[in-house]
Design a protein around this motif. Structure first.
Motif, PDB file in Angstrom:
ATOM      1  N   GLY A   1       0.842  -1.191   0.000  1.00  0.00           N
ATOM      2  CA  GLY A   1       0.000   0.000   0.000  1.00  0.00           C
ATOM      3  C   GLY A   1       0.874   1.235   0.000  1.00  0.00           C
ATOM      4  O   GLY A   1       1.687   1.429  -0.904  1.00  0.00           O
ATOM      5  N   ASP A   2       0.726   2.071   1.041  1.00  0.00           N
ATOM      6  CA  ASP A   2       1.600   3.233   1.168  1.00  0.00           C
ATOM      7  C   ASP A   2       2.565   3.091   2.330  1.00  0.00           C
ATOM      8  O   ASP A   2       3.139   4.076   2.800  1.00  0.00           O
ATOM      9  N   GLN A   3       2.763   1.857   2.813  1.00  0.00           N
ATOM     10  CA  GLN A   3       3.616   1.607   3.967  1.00  0.00           C
ATOM     11  C   GLN A   3       4.939   0.964   3.550  1.00  0.00           C
ATOM     12  O   GLN A   3       4.957  -0.108   2.928  1.00  0.00           O
ATOM     13  N   ALA A   4       6.040   1.612   3.866  1.00  0.00           N
ATOM     14  CA  ALA A   4       7.370   1.073   3.586  1.00  0.00           C
ATOM     15  C   ALA A   4       7.581  -0.211   4.374  1.00  0.00           C
ATOM     16  O   ALA A   4       7.254  -0.280   5.568  1.00  0.00           O
ATOM     17  N   GLN A   5       8.135  -1.222   3.720  1.00  0.00           N
ATOM     18  CA  GLN A   5       8.364  -2.506   4.383  1.00  0.00           C
ATOM     19  C   GLN A   5       9.841  -2.825   4.565  1.00  0.00           C
ATOM     20  O   GLN A   5      10.261  -3.247   5.633  1.00  0.00           O
ATOM     21  N   GLY A   6      10.651  -2.646   3.504  1.00  0.00           N
ATOM     22  CA  GLY A   6      12.049  -2.982   3.651  1.00  0.00           C
ATOM     23  C   GLY A   6      12.818  -2.793   2.369  1.00  0.00           C
ATOM     24  O   GLY A   6      12.284  -2.313   1.366  1.00  0.00           O
ATOM     25  N   VAL A   7      14.113  -3.172   2.412  1.00  0.00           N
ATOM     26  CA  VAL A   7      14.998  -3.018   1.255  1.00  0.00           C
ATOM     27  C   VAL A   7      15.430  -4.395   0.764  1.00  0.00           C
ATOM     28  O   VAL A   7      15.730  -5.297   1.554  1.00  0.00           O
TER      29      VAL A   7
ATOM     30  N   TRP B   1      14.021 -11.923  -0.517  1.00  0.00           N
ATOM     31  CA  TRP B   1      13.980 -11.492   0.877  1.00  0.00           C
ATOM     32  C   TRP B   1      14.306 -10.009   0.982  1.00  0.00           C
ATOM     33  O   TRP B   1      15.069  -9.481   0.167  1.00  0.00           O
ATOM     34  N   PHE B   2      13.743  -9.379   2.007  1.00  0.00           N
ATOM     35  CA  PHE B   2      14.101  -7.986   2.268  1.00  0.00           C
ATOM     36  C   PHE B   2      14.416  -7.786   3.745  1.00  0.00           C
ATOM     37  O   PHE B   2      13.931  -8.522   4.611  1.00  0.00           O
ATOM     38  N   GLN B   3      15.273  -6.813   4.001  1.00  0.00           N
ATOM     39  CA  GLN B   3      15.596  -6.391   5.360  1.00  0.00           C
ATOM     40  C   GLN B   3      14.532  -5.391   5.806  1.00  0.00           C
ATOM     41  O   GLN B   3      14.313  -4.370   5.140  1.00  0.00           O
TER      42      GLN B   3
END
Length: 392
Positions: free
Chosen positions: A353-359, A374-376
């Motif tokens: 959505g508009d929520q940052a999750q990771g890199v 996978w993301f951090q």
């Protein structure tokens, strides 16, 4: 817009991870930026087809006219220093006359007939002017020492007008500070004032999620803007490494980096770059605003933006997974997704959505046959370095 350029950079640097087992995964890392450049040909044409096409489009020329103009410009470029020397102290400047296809040299009215003849003998056209180039340069230097208000956008020597031209933002023309500046500028020498519609700005870019950046010959992707810089993957660069942006201009420096065990880093930005709470949609979707960093649960939809494969979506498969990459690097507390990725996507944005999750950290497979990535988690990075996410 620069997206077509970015798309070229991303695809030109594309490397395929190939199908790997979960235990043999690789960091999405890094595409080698050197793969985006091509060798120059020793028998290259004087003007590339791309340049000629651009001149035809932007100047309304035929191909033959574009070729003729380039040839005339080359001749004028070689001629100018010769004509300048012939003019001596009477030199009032020079410019290329596109309509005539010739170099024009300005000479002051006190130029000796022999000087005029010598300049004409070079093949240049001659125009008589009041002020010498040296006088105009001295006047501009005096204007340079003045403190300019915001309503004054620029100033320069215009040899064809034989004056120093000061550009003023039209809406600020009556401002007292602008008027005071212009009064002092006119005392410095011959000055002409020109109105312009708006103030100038730099054309460096904001740090946008998914955009490419470069560390040496390595290309990775921006994760999310934070106040003072952006977050990305740790395996993309070590603390102290310099970073350049999508246009190869200098952005800033890795201030912190951790890999393996973790896979996160943050880069400070400056040099005309600024942070933007946006993740690129690459034309697949509209660019996405970042409004927070609430964690999406397992099973939720999630999308990724990166400089190689651009915009792809999937679902969250697991939190807090330990990944053993094929080079022996073990990274903990990663989130697993069904989203594909490829080299160069590393560090890029995962957003729900508009929520940052990771890199983006790494994965297996590719965006042709599928895979997992996978993301951090971004909140861990923010907490580790005391950073604040830039939100809309």
């Amino acid at each position: 817009m620069r997206r077509s350029r970015l798309r070229h950079l991303g695809l030109a640097g594309l490397l395929v991870l190939g199908g790997l087992t979960a235990a043999g995964t690789l960091p999405a890392s890094a595409a080698d930026a050197s793969s985006t450049s091509s060798s120059a040909s020793s028998d290259r044409e004087p003007a590339s087809a791309g340049l000629l096409d651009a001149m035809q489009r932007d100047f309304g020329l035929s191909r033959a006219e574009a070729e003729d103009r380039l040839a005339a410009e080359r001749d004028a470029t070689g001629l100018e220093p010769v004509a300048r020397r012939a003019a001596g102290t009477a030199f009032g400047g020079s410019w290329f006359d596109a309509d005539a296809g010739e170099l024009t040299v300005a000479l002051t009215s006190d130029a000796a007939p022999s000087t005029v003849q010598a300049v004409r003998a070079t093949g240049a056209q001659v125009r008589t002017v009041e002020h010498s180039a040296r006088q105009l340069d001295a006047a501009k230097a005096r204007v340079d020492r003045l403190d300019a208000p915001a309503g004054v956008s620029s100033w320069r020597v215009d040899h064809s007008a034989n004056t120093v031209v000061v550009d003023v933002v039209k809406s600020e023309r009556a401002d007292n500070d602008v008027q005071n500046f212009l009064e002092r500028a006119r005392e410095a020498g011959p000055v002409t004032v020109r109105s312009v519609p708006s103030a100038p700005r730099t054309f460096a870019a904001g740090t946008v999620g998914g955009d490419p950046y470069y560390t040496g010959n390595v290309r990775c992707s921006i994760g999310f803007s934070v106040h003072g810089g952006f977050v990305t993957a740790g395996h993309c660069g070590r603390a102290g490494a310099g970073v350049s942006g999508w246009d190869r201009s200098y952005i800033g420096t890795f201030q912190g980096s951790s890999f393996p065990d973790n896979d996160y880093a943050w880069v400070s930005v400056g040099s005309g770059w600024w942070t933007v709470p946006v993740v690129l949609g690459w034309g697949t979707v509209s660019d996405q605003l970042v409004r927070g960093s609430n964690v999406a649960p397992v099973g939720a939809s999630i999308c990724r933006s990166g400089s190689t494969t651009h915009w792809h979506c999937g679902t969250v498969l697991a939190h807090n997974e330990t990944v053993n990459y094929s080079d022996g690097s073990v990274v903990h507390q990663l989130t697993k997704t069904s989203v594909c990725a490829e080299p160069g996507d590393s560090g890029g944005s995962f957003i729900s959505g508009d929520q940052a999750q990771g890199v983006t950290s790494g994965g297996w497979g590719n965006c042709s046959s599928g895979g997992e990535t996978w993301f951090q988690p971004v909140n861990e990075i923010l907490n580790r370095y005391g950073l604040t996410l830039h939100t809309a």
